[in-house]
Design a protein around this motif. Sequence first.
Motif, short mmCIF file in Angstrom:
data_model
loop_
_atom_site.label_atom_id
_atom_site.label_comp_id
_atom_site.label_asym_id
_atom_site.label_seq_id
_atom_site.Cartn_x
_atom_site.Cartn_y
_atom_site.Cartn_z
N GLN A 6 0.57 -1.61 -0.06
CA GLN A 6 -0.11 0.13 0.18
C GLN A 6 1.07 1.08 0.33
OE1 GLN A 6 -0.25 -2.69 2.01
NE2 GLN A 6 -2.53 -3.29 2.02
N SER A 7 2.36 1.96 0.70
CA SER A 7 3.10 2.27 0.50
C SER A 7 3.69 2.33 -0.44
CB SER A 7 3.99 2.68 2.13
OG SER A 7 4.71 1.25 1.47
N LEU A 8 3.80 1.61 -1.19
CA LEU A 8 4.69 1.22 -2.14
C LEU A 8 4.34 2.18 -3.48
CD1 LEU A 8 7.38 0.98 -2.94
CD2 LEU A 8 7.18 -1.43 -3.86
N ASP A 9 2.40 1.36 -3.46
CA ASP A 9 1.36 2.08 -4.41
C ASP A 9 1.62 3.26 -4.15
OD1 ASP A 9 -0.34 0.57 -6.45
OD2 ASP A 9 -1.95 2.02 -5.16
N PHE A 10 1.02 4.27 -2.91
CA PHE A 10 1.26 5.43 -2.63
C PHE A 10 2.03 6.33 -3.87
CE2 PHE A 10 2.04 9.35 -0.30
CZ PHE A 10 0.47 10.46 -0.41
N ILE A 11 3.06 6.55 -3.03
CA ILE A 11 4.94 6.26 -3.11
C ILE A 11 4.51 6.80 -5.12
CG2 ILE A 11 7.19 5.98 -3.87
CD1 ILE A 11 6.42 5.22 -0.14
N ALA A 12 4.97 5.37 -5.28
CA ALA A 12 4.98 5.20 -7.53
C ALA A 12 3.66 6.05 -7.65
CB ALA A 12 4.35 3.65 -7.61
N GLN A 13 2.44 6.20 -7.51
CA GLN A 13 1.10 6.78 -7.67
C GLN A 13 1.62 8.60 -7.62
OE1 GLN A 13 -2.79 6.30 -6.10
NE2 GLN A 13 -3.26 7.00 -8.27
N SER A 14 1.62 8.68 -6.85
CA SER A 14 2.78 10.26 -6.17
C SER A 14 3.32 10.71 -7.18
CB SER A 14 2.58 10.37 -4.49
OG SER A 14 1.83 9.86 -3.81
N PHE A 15 4.32 10.43 -7.57
CA PHE A 15 5.74 10.22 -8.33
C PHE A 15 5.20 10.19 -9.35
CE2 PHE A 15 7.86 10.67 -4.86
CZ PHE A 15 9.58 10.42 -5.42
N ALA A 16 4.42 9.66 -10.62
CA ALA A 16 4.34 9.66 -11.56
C ALA A 16 2.91 10.50 -11.70
CB ALA A 16 3.09 8.13 -11.94
N MET A 17 2.45 11.47 -10.39
CA MET A 17 1.22 12.12 -10.72
C MET A 17 2.89 13.67 -10.63
SD MET A 17 -1.24 13.76 -11.15
CE MET A 17 -3.12 12.78 -10.24
N MET A 18 3.25 13.60 -9.95
CA MET A 18 4.25 14.97 -10.09
C MET A 18 4.74 14.74 -11.33
SD MET A 18 6.55 14.74 -5.69
CE MET A 18 6.94 13.15 -5.71
N ASP A 19 5.39 13.57 -12.10
CA ASP A 19 6.10 13.23 -13.26
C ASP A 19 4.90 14.06 -14.54
OD1 ASP A 19 7.46 12.89 -15.03
OD2 ASP A 19 7.72 10.97 -15.28
N ALA A 20 3.61 13.47 -14.16
CA ALA A 20 2.89 13.74 -15.37
C ALA A 20 2.83 15.65 -15.19
CB ALA A 20 1.45 12.80 -14.47
N THR A 21 2.81 16.24 -14.58
CA THR A 21 2.26 17.92 -13.70
C THR A 21 4.25 18.15 -13.83
OG1 THR A 21 2.20 17.58 -11.21
CG2 THR A 21 0.19 17.28 -12.50
N THR A 22 4.70 17.77 -14.89
CA THR A 22 6.09 18.54 -14.58
C THR A 22 6.52 18.56 -13.28
OG1 THR A 22 5.23 19.96 -15.74
CG2 THR A 22 5.30 18.54 -16.67
N HIS A 23 6.42 18.11 -12.02
CA HIS A 23 7.49 18.86 -11.47
C HIS A 23 8.91 17.90 -10.77
CE1 HIS A 23 3.31 20.14 -9.97
NE2 HIS A 23 3.84 20.63 -8.95
N ALA A 24 9.58 18.60 -10.63
CA ALA A 24 11.28 18.04 -10.63
C ALA A 24 11.22 17.04 -9.45
CB ALA A 24 11.77 19.36 -10.34
N HIS A 25 11.42 16.01 -10.05
CA HIS A 25 11.89 14.79 -8.54
C HIS A 25 13.41 14.13 -9.33
CE1 HIS A 25 8.84 13.17 -11.06
NE2 HIS A 25 9.61 12.15 -10.59
N SER A 26 13.19 12.92 -8.60
CA SER A 26 13.97 12.01 -9.19
C SER A 26 13.84 10.57 -8.49
CB SER A 26 15.58 12.46 -7.79
OG SER A 26 16.20 10.90 -8.55
N VAL A 27 13.50 9.84 -9.33
CA VAL A 27 13.46 9.03 -8.89
C VAL A 27 14.05 7.40 -8.68
CG1 VAL A 27 11.82 6.36 -10.36
CG2 VAL A 27 11.06 8.54 -11.05
N ASP A 28 14.98 7.82 -9.25
CA ASP A 28 16.47 6.67 -8.69
C ASP A 28 17.33 7.22 -7.55
OD1 ASP A 28 16.74 5.98 -11.23
OD2 ASP A 28 18.10 7.75 -12.13
N ALA A 29 16.78 8.54 -6.89
CA ALA A 29 17.20 8.81 -5.63
C ALA A 29 16.06 8.29 -4.54
CB ALA A 29 17.21 10.26 -5.29
N LEU A 30 15.28 8.19 -5.20
CA LEU A 30 14.09 7.56 -4.04
C LEU A 30 14.71 6.15 -4.20
CD1 LEU A 30 11.10 7.26 -2.61
CD2 LEU A 30 10.14 7.00 -4.59
#
Length: 67
Positions: A6-30
């Motif tokens: 559940q937590s992994l799903d939430f984090i994946a969904q949150s990072f995908a949303m950031m990526d889709a809305t062009t917010h800067a983030h680093s999946v590799d760092a996560l």
Amino acid sequence: MDITIQSLDFIAQSFAMMDATTHAHSVDALTGNMSTEVREEFNTLYNKYLAELTHDTLPATDGSKRG
């Protein structure tokens, strides 16, 4: 601390949303310190949500696909 699906799903969904809305983030760092198994599961979920968010598949009012 154990990572639940559940937590992994939430984090994946949150990072995908950031990526889709062009917010800067680093999946590799996560995912850098995740075990191989957890990282693969995260990437599967992340890619699924990213595909859903970047391809408009919601039906229009007449039932046809938008996009």
